[in-house]
Design a protein around this motif. Structure first.
Motif, PDB file in Angstrom:
ATOM      1  N   GLN A  68       0.954  -1.194  -0.135  1.00 33.66           N
ATOM      2  CA  GLN A  68       0.132  -0.096   0.071  1.00 33.66           C
ATOM      3  C   GLN A  68       0.821   1.322  -0.003  1.00 33.66           C
ATOM      4  OE1 GLN A  68      -2.291   0.779   3.512  1.00 33.66           O
ATOM      5  NE2 GLN A  68      -3.722   1.668   2.571  1.00 33.66           N
ATOM      6  N   ASP A  83       2.781   2.003  -3.256  1.00 31.88           N
ATOM      7  CA  ASP A  83       1.848   2.030  -4.311  1.00 31.88           C
ATOM      8  C   ASP A  83       2.404   0.933  -5.496  1.00 31.88           C
ATOM      9  OD1 ASP A  83       0.476   4.106  -3.334  1.00 31.88           O
ATOM     10  OD2 ASP A  83       1.328   5.683  -4.536  1.00 31.88           O
ATOM     11  N   LEU A  84       2.644  -0.321  -4.855  1.00 34.59           N
ATOM     12  CA  LEU A  84       2.911  -1.559  -5.761  1.00 34.59           C
ATOM     13  C   LEU A  84       1.623  -2.214  -6.282  1.00 34.59           C
ATOM     14  CD1 LEU A  84       5.684  -2.798  -3.419  1.00 34.59           C
ATOM     15  CD2 LEU A  84       5.940  -1.175  -5.261  1.00 34.59           C
ATOM     16  N   LEU A  85       1.961  -2.548  -7.359  1.00 40.17           N
ATOM     17  CA  LEU A  85       0.748  -3.547  -7.816  1.00 40.17           C
ATOM     18  C   LEU A  85       1.102  -5.196  -7.741  1.00 40.17           C
ATOM     19  CD1 LEU A  85       0.332  -1.958 -11.488  1.00 40.17           C
ATOM     20  CD2 LEU A  85      -1.179  -1.898  -9.405  1.00 40.17           C
ATOM     21  N   VAL A 101      -1.683  -6.920  -5.464  1.00 38.87           N
ATOM     22  CA  VAL A 101      -2.303  -5.751  -4.876  1.00 38.87           C
ATOM     23  C   VAL A 101      -3.458  -6.309  -4.328  1.00 38.87           C
ATOM     24  CG1 VAL A 101      -3.222  -4.862  -6.837  1.00 38.87           C
ATOM     25  CG2 VAL A 101      -2.709  -3.485  -4.650  1.00 38.87           C
ATOM     26  N   MET A 116      -4.823  -5.910  -0.296  1.00 38.55           N
ATOM     27  CA  MET A 116      -6.060  -5.185   0.295  1.00 38.55           C
ATOM     28  C   MET A 116      -6.648  -6.046   1.218  1.00 38.55           C
ATOM     29  SD  MET A 116      -7.007  -3.000  -3.115  1.00 38.55           S
ATOM     30  CE  MET A 116      -8.248  -1.746  -2.272  1.00 38.55           C
ATOM     31  N   ALA A 150     -13.834   3.074  -3.921  1.00 32.81           N
ATOM     32  CA  ALA A 150     -12.703   2.292  -3.301  1.00 32.81           C
ATOM     33  C   ALA A 150     -13.183   0.815  -2.963  1.00 32.81           C
ATOM     34  CB  ALA A 150     -12.013   3.030  -2.185  1.00 32.81           C
ATOM     35  N   VAL A 206      -5.764   1.272  -8.264  1.00 33.20           N
ATOM     36  CA  VAL A 206      -5.825   0.562  -7.025  1.00 33.20           C
ATOM     37  C   VAL A 206      -5.022   1.341  -5.973  1.00 33.20           C
ATOM     38  CG1 VAL A 206      -4.345  -1.129  -7.684  1.00 33.20           C
ATOM     39  CG2 VAL A 206      -5.754  -1.831  -6.054  1.00 33.20           C
ATOM     40  N   ASP A 207      -3.964   1.814  -6.098  1.00 34.12           N
ATOM     41  CA  ASP A 207      -3.140   2.426  -5.161  1.00 34.12           C
ATOM     42  C   ASP A 207      -4.016   3.724  -4.460  1.00 34.12           C
ATOM     43  OD1 ASP A 207      -2.889   3.574  -7.687  1.00 34.12           O
ATOM     44  OD2 ASP A 207      -0.991   4.678  -6.829  1.00 34.12           O
ATOM     45  N   ALA A 223      -7.283   3.804  -4.438  1.00 34.18           N
ATOM     46  CA  ALA A 223      -8.395   3.453  -3.768  1.00 34.18           C
ATOM     47  C   ALA A 223      -7.869   2.692  -2.405  1.00 34.18           C
ATOM     48  CB  ALA A 223      -9.107   2.219  -4.698  1.00 34.18           C
ATOM     49  N   MET A 224      -6.760   2.228  -2.555  1.00 38.76           N
ATOM     50  CA  MET A 224      -6.462   2.005  -0.775  1.00 38.76           C
ATOM     51  C   MET A 224      -6.118   2.841  -0.208  1.00 38.76           C
ATOM     52  SD  MET A 224      -3.612  -1.345  -1.926  1.00 38.76           S
ATOM     53  CE  MET A 224      -3.397  -2.168  -0.242  1.00 38.76           C
ATOM     54  N   GLU A 225      -5.488   3.994  -0.534  1.00 36.49           N
ATOM     55  CA  GLU A 225      -5.359   4.989   0.184  1.00 36.49           C
ATOM     56  C   GLU A 225      -6.544   5.647   0.751  1.00 36.49           C
ATOM     57  OE1 GLU A 225      -3.288   9.210  -0.659  1.00 36.49           O
ATOM     58  OE2 GLU A 225      -1.990   7.739  -1.504  1.00 36.49           O
ATOM     59  N   LEU A 275      -9.435   3.885   1.155  1.00 38.63           N
ATOM     60  CA  LEU A 275     -10.069   3.107   2.096  1.00 38.63           C
ATOM     61  C   LEU A 275      -9.207   3.236   3.696  1.00 38.63           C
ATOM     62  CD1 LEU A 275     -10.599  -0.291   0.251  1.00 38.63           C
ATOM     63  CD2 LEU A 275     -12.236   1.455   1.185  1.00 38.63           C
TER      64      LEU A 275
END
Lengths: 452, 452
Positions: free
Chosen positions: A217, A220-222, A239, A243, B213, B239-240, B242-244, B246
């Motif tokens: 997280q 910011d990695l996939l 990712v 999550m 998210a 997705v990065d 979205a994670m932030e 959340l």
């Protein structure tokens, strides 16, 4: 969201309507509705789904409902389903299934699938090794972009696992990662070495899964490469799995903060007995801790008897202390979970919280004094307002300090829940209250005691 | 983690050592250390970073520290930095910057960059529109794979935004998405239409960012298309981001559950005054609610005076009620956040929680009776154990019901915090206590009152 027609369609045996509903509804919504059905109906509804959608719905269920569904399905249907899952999802499911069912499930796998599942199961629970998938395609630094792309075109590995490609040397040591978009954009003869990401993050297989997921997280990695103790690549954490792991950890923290143990299954799926069991230990421990308050009050029983009005304020004062303490504890626990504070910050935290307590306590004392003084006289007003001040400072101090100390002692700081802080602050708060009362009301107490 | 040498290196003006440390240290760690420095030193340390690393470190900081750093930097340095940011990060930063600084920052942008930032700013705060990036590459369904790949090779859009490619028609309506790996693996003449993901998820730009998210998380997406009211593509949520989002929402829930308002800045960055202000309103409200307990006790003052031993158990009983109530509330609030329960489940929740309360209350009563009976006599033992049972049932019932009702009334269920439930259950719990005590101890109370 539309009302849930699935149960109605099933109970009326309206199979045409049911099929039409399944066609029109999204994967997530079907999974949602399925999870809310009685177990027998789940299998019926599930078998009406076309094969490709069935797998998507199955993967959208959480492990608990996956297992429930499996139990309801016929033997051959089960094996087919498990063989189609991603290895990491499979390991997580098998882990939570009783040993008998797990071997029944493993029976349907090819030897290769069984091995990759078993090797995942060798890592400790809640480790990065459990979270990773062993399905990836690795590149070599000396490869050209054209070679790399042609390797990708030949693989049978699922597309979602090809977005980040680990780069290894001849001995499988991790040397870098390449993002698929850079590979697509590069000229065919560019060596893979030139495309590697500037910074290489990695997790060790035995690392805590929360730390690995948090790294995904924050950076910011996939996908994050996972290595063994010799820095050899063993898998990748994608990712989506990171999550999911973070969500589970946050649920754990939130539920612990409320003074109970995590359920491990969705709320509506847990039995009443399970719910009670998860809370019983904490509730009992807290009651035992609260017996301290009975002892404290016994010590001051004469004072109480002399000035019965003191008893009226006991709930208000201990509630306020508990609230101030849980405010401080919650904020500090969250800051620790996000990595914002460390043990070395303890003196600063304690000093900050003490000052916050003074501000809040002074505010409450300023409001409380005139009100209590009007109804119960200026001396009682003074006792109440001084106690509010003292309790706020003390509670903020304890609430800020305990989580940091807990982490230092290797205890999950989330266990220092609001209820625990509240209960601990209560007994000490009562002592403060009666010491202040004895000092200020010494005339009244002395007179009453002399009378008796 | 190594001890923090950054502050020492700066205070001793050891620039060579500082540069070596910056070279050897990861982006996240540098950002971490930078955030812990006094503001003036942040700008100095930051300017020593090579230009490409500086941007990475800057993006690793949270918006609060980004702003602090900007304030410390010279005018031209600032403009350069902002122009290099992703549009969505830029919008989030500008949103939190004072108007004067925002226009100073906007000044450094090209017209194109300024427009994309401004269009982002048109969406309501905490909406999907604020979370999305307008930087994407869209494909057409009729394109061949070869055409699509050559379009990707020509674009200047950042690689991270190319992992999921939206497909639109001539009027920019969203018709599907293609994952980059399928594009890479497909034959050159395959039409894009054949590669589209079977299920198309989307968010509306004005949707709540938490819902968008959560969809990214639940459907395991790497990017989610965002459309306007006419279903036209306007951006993508990666997705990065979205994670932030959340993480921010969970922090809000956790902190609210502890009875204070979210800080909006990291804990150590908030001033003591800010910390106190976020807690003051709730603490004050809860004290006002707790005044109820004083009123209840006043009603029963004669009973208390007659049997002073009743006062000793007040903290223990209200603590237990508060703990049982917050256990129930926390678990139900989390289940709601994860979408596991809905308003229509209210009767089932209430019935479950009532039974959990009976189990827990019976356990405590069974343990409490013999202990209280030995020290204070069987009648007091009976009062205490019956009250424990009644309070546990009542508290679980209230704790399970309030969050669901709050959501129905449009209030964030997390506001029904443990402290709030505790305080509300206290006054009613005391009434239960004294009603039970009056019924069982009527002889003693009557005798004492007659004496007076």
């Amino acid at each position: 969201m539309t009302p849930a027609p699935l149960r109605d369609l099933l109970t009326t045996d309206n199979l045409t309507g049911l099929r039409a509903w399944l066609d029109d509804t999204g994967t997530l919504d079907i999974a949602d509705e399925l999870a809310r059905l009685p177990q027998a109906d789940q299998a019926v509804a599930f078998r009406l789904l076309p094969k490709d959608r069935a797998m998507a719905v199955f993967e959208a269920l959480d492990p608990y409902h996956q297992q429930q569904l499996l139990d309801g399905l016929r033997e051959d249907g089960v094996a087919e389903l498990v063989a189609g899952m991603d290895p990491d999802d499979r390991a997580r499911l098998l882990d939570e299934v009783p040993a008998g069912v797990a071997s029944r499930l493993q029976a349907g796998l090819t030897p290769e699938q069984r091995e990759s599942t078993a090797s995942l199961l060798g890592y400790p629970p809640a480790s990065a090794g459990r979270l990773m998938t062993p399905e990836y395609v690795s590149l070599r630094a000396a490869m050209t972009t054209a070679d790399a792309l042609s390797k990708l075109r030949r693989t049978t590995v699922d597309g979602d696992n090809l977005v980040v490609l680990p780069v290894t040397d001849d001995a499988r040591h991790l040397v870098g990662t390449v993002a698929l978009p850079s590979l697509v954009k590069a000229a065919p003869q560019t060596p893979v070495a030139d495309l590697m990401c500037p910074e290489l993050h990695r997790a060790r297989a035995e690392d805590d899964r929360e730390a690995a997921a948090r790294l995904v997280q924050e950076a910011d990695l996939l996908a994050l490469p996972v290595v063994d103790s010799e820095d050899r690549l063993v898998g990748m954490i994608t990712v989506d799995d990171a999550m999911e792991a973070l969500e589970a950890e946050e649920t754990e923290d939130i539920v612990r903060a409320g003074g109970s143990e995590p359920l491990g299954v969705p709320y509506m799926a847990a039995s009443v007995f399970q719910l009670a069991r998860k809370r019983a230990v904490w509730l009992l421990l807290l009651v035992v801790a609260a017996v301290l308050t009975v002892n404290v009050l016994q010590v001051f029983e004469d004072t109480l008897e002399a000035v019965i009005v003191l008893a009226l304020f006991i709930p208000l004062l201990i509630d306020t202390g508990g609230n101030a303490g849980s405010q401080a504890a919650t904020v500090v626990i969250r800051a620790m979970a996000l990595g914002e504070v460390r043990f070395s910050d303890l003196p600063r935290i304690v000093w900050r919280e003490a000052r916050v307590g003074i501000l809040l306590g002074a505010m409450l004392a300023g409001i409380g004094f005139p009100i209590a003084a009007v109804f119960f006289g200026p001396e009682v007003g003074l006792v109440i307002s001084l106690t509010l001040l003292a309790i706020c400072v003390w509670a903020s101090f304890v609430g800020g300090m305990l989580p940091v100390l807990a982490r230092r002692l290797g205890i999950d700081p989330a266990v220092v829940s609001a209820p625990l802080v509240t209960t601990l602050v209560d007994a000490t708060g009562l002592i403060l209250y009666f010491l202040i009362a004895t000092a200020i009301l010494s005339d009244q107490i002395g007179a009453a005691t002399a009378l008796v």
